[in-house]
Design an enzyme around this catalytic site. Structure first.
Site, short mmCIF file in Angstrom:
data_model
loop_
_atom_site.label_atom_id
_atom_site.label_comp_id
_atom_site.label_asym_id
_atom_site.label_seq_id
_atom_site.Cartn_x
_atom_site.Cartn_y
_atom_site.Cartn_z
N HIS A 1 -2.70 16.36 16.06
CA HIS A 1 -3.33 16.37 17.39
C HIS A 1 -4.66 15.62 17.33
O HIS A 1 -5.43 15.65 18.28
CB HIS A 1 -3.56 17.81 17.88
CG HIS A 1 -2.31 18.49 18.30
ND1 HIS A 1 -1.40 19.01 17.41
CD2 HIS A 1 -1.78 18.72 19.54
CE1 HIS A 1 -0.38 19.55 18.08
NE2 HIS A 1 -0.59 19.37 19.36
N ASN A 2 -4.93 14.99 16.20
CA ASN A 2 -6.20 14.29 16.01
C ASN A 2 -6.09 12.86 16.59
O ASN A 2 -5.39 12.00 16.04
CB ASN A 2 -6.47 14.27 14.49
CG ASN A 2 -7.76 13.56 14.13
OD1 ASN A 2 -8.09 12.52 14.72
ND2 ASN A 2 -8.47 14.09 13.17
N GLU B 1 0.22 25.98 10.92
CA GLU B 1 -0.83 26.59 10.10
C GLU B 1 -0.77 26.07 8.67
O GLU B 1 0.33 25.97 8.09
CB GLU B 1 -0.65 28.11 10.10
CG GLU B 1 -1.97 28.84 10.07
CD GLU B 1 -1.80 30.33 9.81
OE1 GLU B 1 -2.65 30.90 9.12
OE2 GLU B 1 -0.79 30.89 10.29
N ASP C 1 -2.41 15.41 4.70
CA ASP C 1 -3.39 16.46 4.45
C ASP C 1 -4.38 15.90 3.44
O ASP C 1 -3.99 15.18 2.52
CB ASP C 1 -2.73 17.74 3.92
CG ASP C 1 -3.70 18.91 4.03
OD1 ASP C 1 -4.21 19.16 5.13
OD2 ASP C 1 -3.97 19.57 3.00
N SER C 2 -5.63 16.20 3.67
CA SER C 2 -6.65 15.58 2.82
C SER C 2 -7.84 16.50 2.66
O SER C 2 -7.96 17.51 3.36
CB SER C 2 -7.12 14.26 3.46
OG SER C 2 -7.60 14.52 4.77
N PHE D 1 -17.03 10.55 9.44
CA PHE D 1 -16.86 11.92 9.94
C PHE D 1 -16.85 12.85 8.73
O PHE D 1 -16.96 12.40 7.59
CB PHE D 1 -15.55 12.04 10.74
CG PHE D 1 -14.31 11.94 9.88
CD1 PHE D 1 -13.85 10.71 9.46
CD2 PHE D 1 -13.62 13.09 9.49
CE1 PHE D 1 -12.71 10.62 8.65
CE2 PHE D 1 -12.48 13.01 8.68
CZ PHE D 1 -12.04 11.77 8.27
N GLY D 2 -16.73 14.14 9.00
CA GLY D 2 -16.61 15.11 7.91
C GLY D 2 -17.71 14.97 6.86
O GLY D 2 -18.90 14.97 7.18
N TYR D 3 -17.29 14.84 5.61
CA TYR D 3 -18.25 14.79 4.49
C TYR D 3 -18.69 13.37 4.14
O TYR D 3 -19.35 13.16 3.12
CB TYR D 3 -17.62 15.48 3.26
CG TYR D 3 -17.25 16.92 3.53
CD1 TYR D 3 -18.20 17.93 3.44
CD2 TYR D 3 -15.97 17.27 3.95
CE1 TYR D 3 -17.88 19.25 3.74
CE2 TYR D 3 -15.63 18.58 4.26
CZ TYR D 3 -16.59 19.56 4.15
OH TYR D 3 -16.28 20.87 4.46
N HIS E 1 -8.98 7.33 0.27
CA HIS E 1 -7.80 8.12 -0.09
C HIS E 1 -6.69 7.95 0.95
O HIS E 1 -5.54 7.72 0.61
CB HIS E 1 -8.22 9.60 -0.22
CG HIS E 1 -9.05 10.11 0.94
ND1 HIS E 1 -10.15 9.43 1.41
CD2 HIS E 1 -8.91 11.19 1.75
CE1 HIS E 1 -10.65 10.09 2.44
NE2 HIS E 1 -9.92 11.15 2.67
P1 IMP Z 1 -7.08 17.36 7.41
O1 IMP Z 1 -6.45 16.41 6.43
O2 IMP Z 1 -6.97 16.86 8.81
O3 IMP Z 1 -6.61 18.77 7.22
O4 IMP Z 1 -8.65 17.34 7.15
C1 IMP Z 1 -9.27 17.91 6.03
C2 IMP Z 1 -10.77 17.85 6.08
O5 IMP Z 1 -11.19 17.10 4.93
C3 IMP Z 1 -11.41 17.14 7.27
O6 IMP Z 1 -11.70 18.03 8.30
C4 IMP Z 1 -12.70 16.61 6.64
O7 IMP Z 1 -13.64 17.64 6.60
C5 IMP Z 1 -12.33 16.34 5.21
N1 IMP Z 1 -12.00 14.91 5.06
C6 IMP Z 1 -10.77 14.37 4.89
N2 IMP Z 1 -10.86 13.03 4.80
C7 IMP Z 1 -12.17 12.72 4.96
C8 IMP Z 1 -12.87 11.49 4.99
O8 IMP Z 1 -12.33 10.38 4.88
N3 IMP Z 1 -14.22 11.60 5.16
C9 IMP Z 1 -14.86 12.77 5.29
N4 IMP Z 1 -14.25 13.94 5.29
C10 IMP Z 1 -12.90 13.93 5.12
#
Ligand code: IMP
Length: 197
Positions: free
Chosen positions: A11-12, A42, A71-72, A154-156, A182
């Site tokens: 949904h992103n 979930e 997933d990351s 975004f994120g980290y 990644h």
């Molecule tokens: P998901 O893969 O959508 O479950 O996201 C996992 C979480 O890992 C994200 O909300 C981010 O906090 C973090 N993350 C994953 N990839 C990145 C990136 O490329 N940059 C920064 N944070 C990341």
């Protein structure tokens, strides 16, 4: 090419448009779980692969077409690989500015003074008959002592400095980040797989 339509379990909006752009030149139409009103699955797995498969394997049975998911997360050596699969939930109320403060404070308290870290991503492709393929990508780097904010990311991203660079992911051009990230690496392997079909 064996198929021309694929579901993407997400949904992103950012990820959806990224995948649509990437697969359009291959003649593949991407429909997201948001488009078909399928709820988020979930993430109860212990590994990126498990979570990725949980997301991609739930949908194809319902819609009868292949489905991909990713997933990351960020794995920090000094925190024994945390936050890892919990990267999204680690940030209080999904506020990553606060999440980064928490990460830096925990690293400060850790006896392990290594700054080494890596991002991992597993892209999975699930077929309606139960077969699946996994594509993994990883980028190594280190965690900076302070936020290095830029115009992107975004994120980290503001505290992750990829090996071979002096700037954070947040300070890099989006295309440049995608080339070494990644997710970019996992998606490249997925694309090569599609072209080999
Ligand atoms: P998901 O893969 O959508 O479950 O996201 C996992 C979480 O890992 C994200 O909300 C981010 O906090 C973090 N993350 C994953 N990839 C990145 C990136 O490329 N940059 C920064 N944070 C990341």
């Amino acid at each position: 090419m064996k198929f021309d339509k694929i579901l993407f379990a997400s949904h992103n909006a950012g990820k959806i448009s990224e995948i649509k752009n990437m697969l359009a030149p291959l003649g593949i139409t991407v429909v997201s779980s948001a488009d078909v009103s399928f709820p988020d699955v979930e993430e109860t797995g212990k590994t990126f692969a498990e979570n990725s498969l949980l997301k991609s394997q739930t949908i194809p049975k319902t819609f009868g077409i292949p489905c991909i998911a990713d997933d990351s997360g960020l794995c920090v050596d000094a925190l024994d690989g945390a936050p890892g699969v919990y990267s999204a939930r680690y940030a209080p109320n999904r506020d990553f500015d606060k999440g980064i403060d928490k990460l830096l404070a925990e690293m400060d308290k850790s006896a392990n003074k290594s700054r080494a870290a890596h991002f991992s991503c597993v892209v999975s492709l699930a077929y309606p008959d139960g077969r699946y393929e996994l594509f993994e990508g990883r980028v190594d780097g280190k965690i900076s002592f302070e936020k290095m904010n830029g115009s992107g990311g975004f994120g980290y991203d503001p505290v992750f400095i990829p090996d071979g660079y002096d700037c954070s992911f947040a300070q890099m051009d989006k295309n440049e980040k995608n080339k070494i990230s990644h997710r970019g690496r996992a998606m490249q392997k997925f694309k090569e797989y599609l072209m080999s079909l």
